[in-house]
Motif scaffolding. Structure first.
Motif, PDB file in Angstrom:
ATOM      1  N   GLN A 197     -84.337-117.215 -39.984  1.00 47.76           N
ATOM      2  CA  GLN A 197     -84.626-118.164 -40.431  1.00 47.76           C
ATOM      3  C   GLN A 197     -82.776-118.557 -41.254  1.00 47.76           C
ATOM      4  O   GLN A 197     -82.539-118.947 -41.616  1.00 47.76           O
ATOM      5  CB  GLN A 197     -85.170-118.344 -42.089  1.00 47.76           C
ATOM      6  CG  GLN A 197     -86.822-118.258 -41.412  1.00 47.76           C
ATOM      7  CD  GLN A 197     -87.141-117.464 -41.064  1.00 47.76           C
ATOM      8  OE1 GLN A 197     -87.124-115.933 -41.027  1.00 47.76           O
ATOM      9  NE2 GLN A 197     -88.295-117.319 -40.630  1.00 47.76           N
ATOM     10  N   SER A 198     -82.129-117.915 -40.755  1.00 45.81           N
ATOM     11  CA  SER A 198     -80.507-117.870 -40.864  1.00 45.81           C
ATOM     12  C   SER A 198     -80.837-117.174 -42.808  1.00 45.81           C
ATOM     13  O   SER A 198     -79.990-117.713 -43.179  1.00 45.81           O
ATOM     14  CB  SER A 198     -79.804-118.538 -40.929  1.00 45.81           C
ATOM     15  OG  SER A 198     -79.528-119.220 -39.096  1.00 45.81           O
ATOM     16  N   ILE A 199     -81.271-116.147 -42.630  1.00 42.97           N
ATOM     17  CA  ILE A 199     -81.361-115.788 -44.228  1.00 42.97           C
ATOM     18  C   ILE A 199     -81.391-114.448 -45.271  1.00 42.97           C
ATOM     19  O   ILE A 199     -82.028-113.956 -44.249  1.00 42.97           O
ATOM     20  CB  ILE A 199     -82.892-116.779 -45.344  1.00 42.97           C
ATOM     21  CG1 ILE A 199     -82.687-117.128 -46.941  1.00 42.97           C
ATOM     22  CG2 ILE A 199     -84.032-117.138 -44.572  1.00 42.97           C
ATOM     23  CD1 ILE A 199     -83.294-118.002 -46.988  1.00 42.97           C
ATOM     24  N   GLY A 200     -80.712-114.245 -46.084  1.00 50.39           N
ATOM     25  CA  GLY A 200     -81.051-112.776 -45.930  1.00 50.39           C
ATOM     26  C   GLY A 200     -81.380-112.405 -47.229  1.00 50.39           C
ATOM     27  O   GLY A 200     -82.553-113.489 -48.218  1.00 50.39           O
ATOM     28  N   HIS A 201     -82.081-111.709 -46.980  1.00 41.67           N
ATOM     29  CA  HIS A 201     -83.134-110.688 -48.160  1.00 41.67           C
ATOM     30  C   HIS A 201     -83.202-111.423 -49.896  1.00 41.67           C
ATOM     31  O   HIS A 201     -83.828-111.969 -50.132  1.00 41.67           O
ATOM     32  CB  HIS A 201     -83.405-109.213 -48.215  1.00 41.67           C
ATOM     33  CG  HIS A 201     -84.418-108.908 -48.950  1.00 41.67           C
ATOM     34  ND1 HIS A 201     -83.944-107.624 -50.008  1.00 41.67           N
ATOM     35  CD2 HIS A 201     -85.543-109.021 -49.561  1.00 41.67           C
ATOM     36  CE1 HIS A 201     -84.986-107.503 -51.006  1.00 41.67           C
ATOM     37  NE2 HIS A 201     -86.286-108.614 -50.739  1.00 41.67           N
ATOM     38  N   ALA A 202     -82.185-111.426 -50.311  1.00 40.00           N
ATOM     39  CA  ALA A 202     -81.210-112.184 -51.792  1.00 40.00           C
ATOM     40  C   ALA A 202     -81.642-113.695 -51.742  1.00 40.00           C
ATOM     41  O   ALA A 202     -82.296-113.589 -52.642  1.00 40.00           O
ATOM     42  CB  ALA A 202     -79.833-111.471 -51.840  1.00 40.00           C
ATOM     43  N   GLN A 203     -81.292-114.060 -50.422  1.00 43.24           N
ATOM     44  CA  GLN A 203     -81.758-115.361 -50.795  1.00 43.24           C
ATOM     45  C   GLN A 203     -82.877-115.883 -50.509  1.00 43.24           C
ATOM     46  O   GLN A 203     -83.604-116.816 -51.138  1.00 43.24           O
ATOM     47  CB  GLN A 203     -80.650-116.183 -50.056  1.00 43.24           C
ATOM     48  CG  GLN A 203     -79.652-116.276 -49.499  1.00 43.24           C
ATOM     49  CD  GLN A 203     -78.191-115.785 -48.994  1.00 43.24           C
ATOM     50  OE1 GLN A 203     -79.307-114.480 -47.350  1.00 43.24           O
ATOM     51  NE2 GLN A 203     -78.131-114.731 -49.426  1.00 43.24           N
TER      52      GLN A 203
END
Length: 166
Positions: A34-40
Protein backbone atom coordinates in the motif's frame (compact mmCIF):
# COMPACT_ATOMS: atom_id res chain seq x y z
CA UNK A 1 13.04 -22.24 34.30
CA UNK A 2 15.90 -19.78 34.21
CA UNK A 3 18.67 -20.14 36.74
CA UNK A 4 19.27 -17.28 39.17
CA UNK A 5 22.11 -15.73 37.14
CA UNK A 6 20.09 -15.75 33.91
CA UNK A 7 17.08 -14.32 35.77
CA UNK A 8 19.12 -11.34 37.05
CA UNK A 9 20.37 -10.52 33.55
CA UNK A 10 16.88 -10.38 32.01
CA UNK A 11 15.71 -6.93 30.99
CA UNK A 12 12.12 -5.93 30.24
CA UNK A 13 13.43 -3.02 28.19
CA UNK A 14 15.63 -5.25 26.05
CA UNK A 15 12.82 -7.73 25.43
CA UNK A 16 10.37 -4.96 24.58
CA UNK A 17 12.96 -3.43 22.26
CA UNK A 18 13.38 -6.77 20.46
CA UNK A 19 9.61 -7.11 20.08
CA UNK A 20 9.35 -3.53 18.84
CA UNK A 21 11.98 -4.18 16.17
CA UNK A 22 10.24 -7.41 15.11
CA UNK A 23 6.92 -5.55 14.92
CA UNK A 24 8.51 -2.86 12.75
CA UNK A 25 9.81 -5.50 10.33
CA UNK A 26 6.46 -7.35 10.27
CA UNK A 27 4.38 -4.23 9.67
CA UNK A 28 6.81 -2.77 7.13
CA UNK A 29 6.60 -5.97 5.13
CA UNK A 30 2.82 -6.21 5.50
CA UNK A 31 2.06 -2.63 4.43
CA UNK A 32 4.65 -2.31 1.66
CA UNK A 33 2.06 -3.03 -1.04
CA UNK A 34 0.00 0.00 0.00
CA UNK A 35 3.08 2.30 0.04
CA UNK A 36 2.27 3.13 3.62
CA UNK A 37 4.29 2.87 6.81
CA UNK A 38 3.25 1.55 10.21
CA UNK A 39 3.09 5.07 11.67
CA UNK A 40 0.80 6.22 8.86
CA UNK A 41 -1.39 3.13 9.30
CA UNK A 42 -1.88 3.91 12.97
CA UNK A 43 -2.88 7.48 12.08
CA UNK A 44 -5.16 6.26 9.32
CA UNK A 45 -6.99 3.84 11.61
CA UNK A 46 -7.51 6.52 14.23
CA UNK A 47 -8.83 8.95 11.62
CA UNK A 48 -11.18 6.23 10.30
CA UNK A 49 -12.65 5.82 13.79
CA UNK A 50 -12.79 9.59 14.40
CA UNK A 51 -13.56 11.22 11.07
CA UNK A 52 -13.51 14.98 11.18
CA UNK A 53 -10.83 15.23 13.87
CA UNK A 54 -8.21 17.94 13.58
CA UNK A 55 -4.49 17.51 13.07
CA UNK A 56 -3.95 18.73 16.64
CA UNK A 57 -6.31 16.10 18.04
CA UNK A 58 -4.46 13.43 16.07
CA UNK A 59 -1.11 14.69 17.39
CA UNK A 60 -2.41 14.53 20.96
CA UNK A 61 -3.67 10.98 20.52
CA UNK A 62 -0.43 9.80 18.91
CA UNK A 63 1.69 11.76 21.39
CA UNK A 64 3.69 13.21 18.51
CA UNK A 65 4.77 16.73 17.70
CA UNK A 66 2.85 18.66 15.06
CA UNK A 67 5.61 18.44 12.45
CA UNK A 68 5.72 14.62 12.67
CA UNK A 69 1.96 14.43 12.23
CA UNK A 70 2.12 16.90 9.34
CA UNK A 71 4.68 14.67 7.61
CA UNK A 72 2.48 11.60 8.07
CA UNK A 73 -0.60 13.41 6.79
CA UNK A 74 1.23 14.67 3.71
CA UNK A 75 2.14 11.07 2.83
CA UNK A 76 -1.41 9.85 3.46
CA UNK A 77 -2.88 12.70 1.41
CA UNK A 78 -0.38 12.27 -1.45
CA UNK A 79 -1.20 8.54 -1.62
CA UNK A 80 -4.94 9.23 -1.68
CA UNK A 81 -5.80 7.82 1.78
CA UNK A 82 -7.10 11.02 3.41
CA UNK A 83 -8.40 14.47 2.57
CA UNK A 84 -8.17 17.61 4.68
CA UNK A 85 -11.29 19.75 4.56
CA UNK A 86 -11.97 23.10 6.22
CA UNK A 87 -14.39 22.85 9.14
CA UNK A 88 -17.81 24.36 8.58
CA UNK A 89 -17.60 26.00 12.04
CA UNK A 90 -14.05 27.34 11.68
CA UNK A 91 -12.45 27.50 8.22
CA UNK A 92 -8.98 27.71 9.84
CA UNK A 93 -9.45 24.23 11.28
CA UNK A 94 -8.82 21.37 8.87
CA UNK A 95 -10.81 18.20 9.42
CA UNK A 96 -9.30 14.85 8.51
CA UNK A 97 -11.37 12.34 6.56
CA UNK A 98 -10.62 9.00 4.96
CA UNK A 99 -11.21 8.28 1.27
CA UNK A 100 -12.85 5.36 -0.53
CA UNK A 101 -9.36 4.01 -1.17
CA UNK A 102 -8.88 3.77 2.60
CA UNK A 103 -12.25 2.12 3.16
CA UNK A 104 -11.18 -0.64 0.78
CA UNK A 105 -8.06 -1.49 2.78
CA UNK A 106 -9.30 -1.04 6.37
CA UNK A 107 -10.25 -4.66 6.95
CA UNK A 108 -7.02 -6.11 5.51
CA UNK A 109 -5.04 -3.65 7.66
CA UNK A 110 -6.94 -4.68 10.78
CA UNK A 111 -6.25 -8.31 9.88
CA UNK A 112 -2.50 -7.60 9.88
CA UNK A 113 -2.74 -6.37 13.47
CA UNK A 114 -4.85 -9.38 14.47
CA UNK A 115 -2.25 -11.69 12.91
CA UNK A 116 0.57 -9.94 14.79
CA UNK A 117 -1.28 -10.40 18.07
CA UNK A 118 -1.75 -14.09 17.26
CA UNK A 119 1.96 -14.44 16.51
CA UNK A 120 2.84 -12.81 19.84
CA UNK A 121 0.43 -14.90 21.88
CA UNK A 122 0.83 -18.22 20.07
CA UNK A 123 0.86 -21.08 22.57
CA UNK A 124 -0.63 -18.98 25.40
CA UNK A 125 -3.76 -20.17 27.18
CA UNK A 126 -6.69 -17.73 27.39
CA UNK A 127 -5.71 -16.95 30.98
CA UNK A 128 -2.06 -16.35 29.99
CA UNK A 129 -3.16 -14.09 27.11
CA UNK A 130 -5.24 -12.02 29.49
CA UNK A 131 -2.42 -11.85 32.05
CA UNK A 132 0.16 -10.89 29.43
CA UNK A 133 -2.02 -8.07 28.11
CA UNK A 134 -2.74 -6.89 31.65
CA UNK A 135 0.99 -6.77 32.42
CA UNK A 136 1.71 -4.84 29.22
CA UNK A 137 -1.05 -2.34 30.02
CA UNK A 138 0.40 -1.86 33.50
CA UNK A 139 3.85 -1.23 31.99
CA UNK A 140 2.34 1.31 29.60
CA UNK A 141 0.51 2.99 32.48
CA UNK A 142 3.75 3.09 34.51
CA UNK A 143 5.49 4.88 31.65
CA UNK A 144 2.62 7.33 31.13
CA UNK A 145 2.46 8.17 34.82
CA UNK A 146 6.20 8.91 35.03
CA UNK A 147 6.89 10.58 31.69
CA UNK A 148 5.23 13.44 29.90
CA UNK A 149 5.47 11.80 26.49
CA UNK A 150 3.99 14.84 24.74
CA UNK A 151 6.81 16.96 26.17
CA UNK A 152 9.38 14.59 24.66
CA UNK A 153 7.60 13.93 21.36
CA UNK A 154 10.02 16.12 19.41
CA UNK A 155 12.95 13.82 20.22
CA UNK A 156 11.22 10.50 19.63
CA UNK A 157 9.26 10.11 16.44
CA UNK A 158 7.61 6.86 17.43
CA UNK A 159 4.63 7.13 19.75
CA UNK A 160 3.58 3.84 18.19
CA UNK A 161 1.71 0.90 19.50
CA UNK A 162 1.25 -2.39 17.75
CA UNK A 163 -2.46 -2.10 18.47
CA UNK A 164 -4.24 0.30 16.13
CA UNK A 165 -7.32 0.37 18.29
CA UNK A 166 -5.54 2.00 21.24
Amino acid sequence: MKNESEQKNRSAGKLIGELSRAAHIYFHSSFREQSIGHAQVRSLLFIARNEGISQLELAEYLRLDKSSVTSQLKILERNGYIVRKPSEEDARRLQLEITEKTKEILEPIRQVYTSWTEILLDGFSEEERSEALNYLERMRDNVHSRLDLNKHAHCCRHGESSDPEK
